[in-house]
Every structure is written in structure tokens, then in C-alpha cells.
Scaffold this motif. Structure first.
Motif, mmCIF file in Angstrom:
data_model
loop_
_atom_site.group_PDB
_atom_site.id
_atom_site.type_symbol
_atom_site.label_atom_id
_atom_site.label_comp_id
_atom_site.label_asym_id
_atom_site.label_seq_id
_atom_site.Cartn_x
_atom_site.Cartn_y
_atom_site.Cartn_z
ATOM 1 N N SER A 66 2.664 4.862 0.944
ATOM 2 C CA SER A 66 1.511 4.169 0.366
ATOM 3 C C SER A 66 1.288 4.506 -1.095
ATOM 4 C CB SER A 66 0.251 4.472 1.168
ATOM 5 O OG SER A 66 -0.055 5.853 1.087
ATOM 6 N N GLU A 70 -0.149 1.962 -3.907
ATOM 7 C CA GLU A 70 -1.366 2.168 -4.700
ATOM 8 C C GLU A 70 -1.082 1.984 -6.187
ATOM 9 O OE1 GLU A 70 -2.506 5.991 -3.269
ATOM 10 O OE2 GLU A 70 -3.021 5.200 -1.294
ATOM 11 N N ARG A 74 -2.630 -0.947 -8.589
ATOM 12 C CA ARG A 74 -3.352 -0.642 -9.836
ATOM 13 C C ARG A 74 -2.774 -1.456 -10.998
ATOM 14 N NH1 ARG A 74 -3.061 4.324 -9.418
ATOM 15 N NH2 ARG A 74 -1.192 4.724 -10.639
ATOM 16 N N THR A 90 -8.167 -4.872 -4.157
ATOM 17 C CA THR A 90 -6.791 -4.550 -3.797
ATOM 18 C C THR A 90 -6.741 -3.964 -2.390
ATOM 19 O OG1 THR A 90 -6.914 -2.342 -4.784
ATOM 20 C CG2 THR A 90 -6.106 -4.129 -6.202
ATOM 21 N N ALA A 92 -3.754 -2.261 0.383
ATOM 22 C CA ALA A 92 -2.412 -1.853 0.794
ATOM 23 C C ALA A 92 -2.342 -1.984 2.318
ATOM 24 C CB ALA A 92 -2.130 -0.414 0.379
#
Length: 149
Positions: A66, A70, A74, A90, A92
Motif C-alpha cells: 500500500s 499512497e 498523492r 483518494t 487505495a
């Protein structure tokens, strides 16, 4: 057709997918819509990870876990805001891309799902399927396949 309220876009961090993020951001800005940026990932560890990194080379970031998702999110959010998107969320998702994108689109009540065309015209994409083609067939909402390659 009214304006979109929630535009969702998938990204894997590649330049092609970030071009799709930028297009989705401009559409969201024009519609005063929320932009939801989703990154699907499948983490690997140990011997399996080393073998994948060896095979995938520059694309290995997609299988680490992950943390790369991330970072990808970003970067994508920054690029979306630079295109005028005011409301950017956002997410994930640990899953393969097609399942992650279609499930998340329903969860966030997206009106439009944007993906890049990478893999759509390749021989492997024609034989094995590609994310944009599979999304176009399976997603229960409007889909925009952006020419990014």
C-alpha cells in the motif's frame, strides 16, 4: 444528460494513467464535481516479491504494497488539483484493478469512471483482456476511455 456529480478515475502511477487523472480532473472541475482517484494494488512479499520485481522492472511499484499506492495517490491528487479539481478524494484498494474500480465506483456513487487506454490496442490486451476494455464491459455506469498512449 446532466452534469456529473462524482467523477472517478483509476491510476497505477504510470504516466498514461496520470494523463487520465488530469483529464478526469478537468471534467470534474467543469462539472463542479467531486473527483475520486482510486489506486488498486496487490501486495507481495518475500521470494514472490523479488521474482516480480525482477520480471516487472520499472512496473514493480505496483506489487510492493500500500505504501506505493499512497505515493501514487498523492502524486495523482496533486496533478488533479493543478488541473482545477477542487474536491479530490483518494482511495487505495487492495484488489485487482477491474474489480477494485467497479466495486469502488458503486460504493462512492460515481456517475462517470475514467480510465486510460493503455493495453487496449496491444496484442496481450486483445488476447488476455485489458483494464479499459474490461471496465467498459463490466462497469454499471458511464465510462470514458481517455487516449493516453
Amino acid at each position: 444528460m446532466g452534469a456529473y456529480r462524482t467523477v472517478m478515475v483509476g491510476t497505477d502511477g504510470s504516466e498514461s494513467s496520470l494523463a487520465a487523472v488530469e483529464k478526469a480532473a478537468r471534467l470534474a472541475a467543469d462539472s463542479a464535481a467531486e473527483l475520486v482517484v482510486v489506486c488498486a494494488y496487490i501486495p507481495m512479499r518475500g521470494h514472490e516479491l523479488r521474482a516480480a520485481e525482477d520480471q516487472l522492472k520499472a512496473e514493480a511499484y505496483q506489487v510492493v504494497g500500500s505504501a506505493p499506492a499512497e505515493t501514487t495517490l498523492r502524486i495523482a491528487a496533486d496533478r488533479a488539483r493543478a488541473q482545477g479539481a477542487d474536491s479530490v478524494r483518494t482511495i487505495a484498494v487492495e484488489d485487482e484493478p477491474v474489480a477494485a474500480l467497479t466495486r469502488t465506483a458503486l460504493k462512492v456513487s460515481a456517475d462517470l469512471l475514467v480510465v486510460g487506454n493503455k493495453g487496449l490496442r496491444s496484442l496481450a490486451g486483445r488476447i488476455l483482456g485489458s483494464v479499459p476494455a474490461d471496465i467498459a464491459r463490466k462497469a454499471p455506469l458511464d465510462v470514458l476511455i481517455v487516449h493516453t498512449t
